[in-house]
Design a protein around this motif. Structure first.
Motif, PDB file in Angstrom:
ATOM      1  N   ARG A   1      -3.944  14.476  -6.313  1.00 42.68           N
ATOM      2  CA  ARG A   1      -3.667  13.567  -5.217  1.00 42.68           C
ATOM      3  C   ARG A   1      -4.159  14.123  -3.947  1.00 42.68           C
ATOM      4  NH1 ARG A   1       2.850  15.516  -4.979  1.00 42.68           N
ATOM      5  NH2 ARG A   1       2.335  17.054  -6.738  1.00 42.68           N
ATOM      6  N   ILE A   2      -4.270  13.402  -2.813  1.00 39.04           N
ATOM      7  CA  ILE A   2      -4.420  14.017  -1.615  1.00 39.04           C
ATOM      8  C   ILE A   2      -3.435  13.241  -0.852  1.00 39.04           C
ATOM      9  CG2 ILE A   2      -6.815  14.624  -1.945  1.00 39.04           C
ATOM     10  CD1 ILE A   2      -7.652  11.833  -0.394  1.00 39.04           C
ATOM     11  N   VAL A   3      -3.162  13.907   0.411  1.00 36.52           N
ATOM     12  CA  VAL A   3      -2.378  13.271   1.584  1.00 36.52           C
ATOM     13  C   VAL A   3      -3.290  13.093   2.642  1.00 36.52           C
ATOM     14  CG1 VAL A   3      -0.443  13.474   2.946  1.00 36.52           C
ATOM     15  CG2 VAL A   3      -0.385  14.077   0.357  1.00 36.52           C
ATOM     16  N   VAL A   4      -3.406  12.128   3.144  1.00 40.72           N
ATOM     17  CA  VAL A   4      -4.276  11.640   4.658  1.00 40.72           C
ATOM     18  C   VAL A   4      -3.376  11.200   5.666  1.00 40.72           C
ATOM     19  CG1 VAL A   4      -6.445  11.494   3.137  1.00 40.72           C
ATOM     20  CG2 VAL A   4      -5.002   9.583   3.760  1.00 40.72           C
ATOM     21  N   GLU A   5      -3.693  11.191   6.907  1.00 38.24           N
ATOM     22  CA  GLU A   5      -3.263  10.670   7.980  1.00 38.24           C
ATOM     23  C   GLU A   5      -4.075   9.267   8.217  1.00 38.24           C
ATOM     24  OE1 GLU A   5      -0.116  13.142   8.396  1.00 38.24           O
ATOM     25  OE2 GLU A   5      -0.577  11.454   9.741  1.00 38.24           O
ATOM     26  N   LEU A   6      -3.224   8.278   8.210  1.00 39.12           N
ATOM     27  CA  LEU A   6      -3.611   6.816   8.577  1.00 39.12           C
ATOM     28  C   LEU A   6      -2.908   6.117   9.728  1.00 39.12           C
ATOM     29  CD1 LEU A   6      -4.651   5.591   4.956  1.00 39.12           C
ATOM     30  CD2 LEU A   6      -6.071   6.624   6.609  1.00 39.12           C
ATOM     31  N   GLU A   7      -3.549   5.926  10.766  1.00 34.08           N
ATOM     32  CA  GLU A   7      -2.657   5.384  11.998  1.00 34.08           C
ATOM     33  C   GLU A   7      -1.511   6.038  12.306  1.00 34.08           C
ATOM     34  OE1 GLU A   7      -2.539   1.348  10.668  1.00 34.08           O
ATOM     35  OE2 GLU A   7      -4.592   1.007  10.666  1.00 34.08           O
ATOM     36  N   GLY A   8      -1.371   7.226  12.078  1.00 36.30           N
ATOM     37  CA  GLY A   8      -0.210   7.997  12.526  1.00 36.30           C
ATOM     38  C   GLY A   8       0.733   8.234  11.389  1.00 36.30           C
ATOM     39  N   ARG A   9       0.457   7.744  10.144  1.00 31.50           N
ATOM     40  CA  ARG A   9       1.283   7.963   8.989  1.00 31.50           C
ATOM     41  C   ARG A   9       0.581   8.773   7.846  1.00 31.50           C
ATOM     42  NH1 ARG A   9       1.521   2.183  10.082  1.00 31.50           N
ATOM     43  NH2 ARG A   9       3.639   1.532  10.921  1.00 31.50           N
ATOM     44  N   SER A  10       1.556   9.559   7.211  1.00 24.62           N
ATOM     45  CA  SER A  10       0.868  10.291   6.206  1.00 24.62           C
ATOM     46  C   SER A  10       0.940   9.330   4.872  1.00 24.62           C
ATOM     47  CB  SER A  10       1.974  11.666   5.980  1.00 24.62           C
ATOM     48  OG  SER A  10       1.588  12.402   5.043  1.00 24.62           O
ATOM     49  N   VAL A  11      -0.126   9.490   4.039  1.00 24.88           N
ATOM     50  CA  VAL A  11      -0.210   8.645   3.014  1.00 24.88           C
ATOM     51  C   VAL A  11      -0.847   9.399   1.885  1.00 24.88           C
ATOM     52  CG1 VAL A  11      -1.407   6.659   2.103  1.00 24.88           C
ATOM     53  CG2 VAL A  11      -0.378   6.504   4.396  1.00 24.88           C
ATOM     54  N   GLY A  12      -0.233   9.044   0.705  1.00 25.26           N
ATOM     55  CA  GLY A  12      -0.686   9.992  -0.323  1.00 25.26           C
ATOM     56  C   GLY A  12      -1.556   9.203  -1.318  1.00 25.26           C
ATOM     57  N   VAL A  13      -2.746   9.530  -1.783  1.00 20.20           N
ATOM     58  CA  VAL A  13      -3.442   8.832  -2.471  1.00 20.20           C
ATOM     59  C   VAL A  13      -3.651   9.486  -3.955  1.00 20.20           C
ATOM     60  CG1 VAL A  13      -5.689   7.695  -2.769  1.00 20.20           C
ATOM     61  CG2 VAL A  13      -4.798   8.007  -0.501  1.00 20.20           C
ATOM     62  N   PHE A  14      -3.504   8.677  -4.803  1.00 21.66           N
ATOM     63  CA  PHE A  14      -3.445   9.310  -6.340  1.00 21.66           C
ATOM     64  C   PHE A  14      -4.304   8.658  -7.136  1.00 21.66           C
ATOM     65  CE2 PHE A  14       1.040  11.093  -6.029  1.00 21.66           C
ATOM     66  CZ  PHE A  14       1.390  10.415  -4.700  1.00 21.66           C
ATOM     67  N   ASN A  15      -4.859   9.760  -8.166  1.00 21.91           N
ATOM     68  CA  ASN A  15      -5.928   9.239  -9.284  1.00 21.91           C
ATOM     69  C   ASN A  15      -5.118   9.306 -10.740  1.00 21.91           C
ATOM     70  OD1 ASN A  15      -7.463   8.697 -11.199  1.00 21.91           O
ATOM     71  ND2 ASN A  15      -9.223   9.952 -10.484  1.00 21.91           N
ATOM     72  N   VAL A  16      -4.521   7.881 -11.191  1.00 23.14           N
ATOM     73  CA  VAL A  16      -3.585   7.984 -12.348  1.00 23.14           C
ATOM     74  C   VAL A  16      -4.694   7.579 -13.246  1.00 23.14           C
ATOM     75  CG1 VAL A  16      -1.823   6.771 -13.415  1.00 23.14           C
ATOM     76  CG2 VAL A  16      -1.722   7.225 -11.101  1.00 23.14           C
ATOM     77  N   ASP A  17      -5.354   8.309 -14.213  1.00 25.18           N
ATOM     78  CA  ASP A  17      -6.148   7.961 -15.194  1.00 25.18           C
ATOM     79  C   ASP A  17      -7.375   6.958 -14.735  1.00 25.18           C
ATOM     80  OD1 ASP A  17      -5.170   9.934 -17.038  1.00 25.18           O
ATOM     81  OD2 ASP A  17      -3.700   8.430 -17.955  1.00 25.18           O
ATOM     82  N   GLY A  18      -8.026   7.421 -13.598  1.00 23.71           N
ATOM     83  CA  GLY A  18      -9.253   6.617 -13.106  1.00 23.71           C
ATOM     84  C   GLY A  18      -8.996   5.438 -12.300  1.00 23.71           C
ATOM     85  N   GLU A  19      -7.595   5.101 -12.145  1.00 16.42           N
ATOM     86  CA  GLU A  19      -7.129   4.059 -11.363  1.00 16.42           C
ATOM     87  C   GLU A  19      -6.457   4.739  -9.999  1.00 16.42           C
ATOM     88  OE1 GLU A  19      -5.550   0.077 -12.644  1.00 16.42           O
ATOM     89  OE2 GLU A  19      -4.811   1.593 -14.291  1.00 16.42           O
ATOM     90  N   PHE A  20      -6.699   4.272  -8.801  1.00 13.06           N
ATOM     91  CA  PHE A  20      -6.324   4.770  -7.664  1.00 13.06           C
ATOM     92  C   PHE A  20      -4.985   4.056  -6.909  1.00 13.06           C
ATOM     93  CE2 PHE A  20     -10.394   6.286  -8.186  1.00 13.06           C
ATOM     94  CZ  PHE A  20     -10.543   7.470  -8.167  1.00 13.06           C
ATOM     95  N   PHE A  21      -4.300   4.749  -6.358  1.00 17.50           N
ATOM     96  CA  PHE A  21      -2.930   4.060  -5.911  1.00 17.50           C
ATOM     97  C   PHE A  21      -2.737   4.884  -4.547  1.00 17.50           C
ATOM     98  CE2 PHE A  21      -2.811   3.356 -10.239  1.00 17.50           C
ATOM     99  CZ  PHE A  21      -2.689   2.142 -10.315  1.00 17.50           C
ATOM    100  N   ALA A  22      -2.021   4.173  -3.549  1.00 17.08           N
ATOM    101  CA  ALA A  22      -1.599   4.938  -2.345  1.00 17.08           C
ATOM    102  C   ALA A  22      -0.023   4.507  -1.944  1.00 17.08           C
ATOM    103  CB  ALA A  22      -2.690   4.578  -1.153  1.00 17.08           C
ATOM    104  N   LEU A  23       0.596   5.499  -1.614  1.00 16.35           N
ATOM    105  CA  LEU A  23       2.118   5.411  -1.232  1.00 16.35           C
ATOM    106  C   LEU A  23       2.407   6.139   0.067  1.00 16.35           C
ATOM    107  CD1 LEU A  23       3.781   6.298  -4.414  1.00 16.35           C
ATOM    108  CD2 LEU A  23       3.331   3.975  -3.507  1.00 16.35           C
ATOM    109  N   LEU A  24       3.201   5.472   0.853  1.00 20.79           N
ATOM    110  CA  LEU A  24       3.768   6.149   2.132  1.00 20.79           C
ATOM    111  C   LEU A  24       4.183   7.550   1.761  1.00 20.79           C
ATOM    112  CD1 LEU A  24       3.843   5.919   5.341  1.00 20.79           C
ATOM    113  CD2 LEU A  24       6.364   4.876   4.576  1.00 20.79           C
ATOM    114  N   ASP A  25       4.027   8.574   2.267  1.00 27.33           N
ATOM    115  CA  ASP A  25       4.561   9.985   2.055  1.00 27.33           C
ATOM    116  C   ASP A  25       5.905  10.180   2.653  1.00 27.33           C
ATOM    117  OD1 ASP A  25       4.788  12.678   1.412  1.00 27.33           O
ATOM    118  OD2 ASP A  25       3.557  13.271   3.081  1.00 27.33           O
ATOM    119  N   GLN A  26       6.727   9.508   2.476  1.00 29.65           N
ATOM    120  CA  GLN A  26       8.033   9.504   2.877  1.00 29.65           C
ATOM    121  C   GLN A  26       9.138   8.575   1.757  1.00 29.65           C
ATOM    122  OE1 GLN A  26       8.665   7.718   6.805  1.00 29.65           O
ATOM    123  NE2 GLN A  26      10.829   7.165   6.443  1.00 29.65           N
TER     124      GLN A  26
END
Ligand code: FES
Length: 173
Positions: free
Chosen positions: A17-42
């Protein structure tokens, strides 16, 4: 709302996973066996940094008590504060799916490399088609793009601020 390039596909391996800043929000991006998902880091319970410090783990399921059990690795995340568990693919809480949910973002994989991403409107460049003599350009790597729109529209693309690649465990606050 816009789309942001957050990583090259090769930089985010399955289970990472990585955590990035998008529009002032922290967002986690995950690779789940080749598929990508993003969740708010809260975390929706009390606001812990779920994606930054949550523990990623697998999920076992069966359709009936005597049915075969299936297992998917890296499918869930556990909050570091009070241990609530969430499905990385949907943001739903296993404890209370109807009422507790982490905000989820759309993610797509776009062919190309980050240098190809240009915000044409911001640069005052007219949209094509333009015809000119050119040279073949090869695609070297694919990009992981997060869409922050609740309703998907527009085609603007930008680079995100990459914060860090995080381990799968974290400390309590
Ligand atoms: S803050 Fe996440 S479970 Fe309480």
């Amino acid at each position: 709302m816009a789309k942001y390039t957050v990583a090259n596909v090769g930089d985010l391996q399955p289970g990472e996973r990585i955590v990035v800043e998008l529009e002032g929000r922290s967002v986690g991006v995950f690779n789940v066996d080749g598929e990508f998902f993003a969740l708010l880091d809260q975390c929706p319970h009390a606001g812990a940094a779920l994606c930054s410090f949550g523990k990623v783990f697998g999920k076992s399921e069966a359709v009936a008590p005597d049915a075969e059990i299936t297992y998917e690795r890296s499918r869930s995340i556990r909050c570091p504060w009070h241990q609530w568990e969430f499905d990385i693919r949907t943001g739903e809480s296993f404890y209370d799916p109807a009422n507790a949910r982490v905000r989820k973002y759309n993610v797509e994989v776009v062919e190309g490399c980050p240098e190809d991403v240009i915000d044409l409107e911001a640069q005052g460049i007219q949209k094509g088609p333009h015809i000119l003599e050119g040279y073949h350009v090869s695609v070297e790597e694919d990009m992981v793009v997060v869409d922050t729109s609740r309703v998907r529209r527009g085609t603007q693309s930008r680079r995100a601020t990459r914060v860090t690649q995080l381990p799968s465990t974290g400390a309590r606050p």
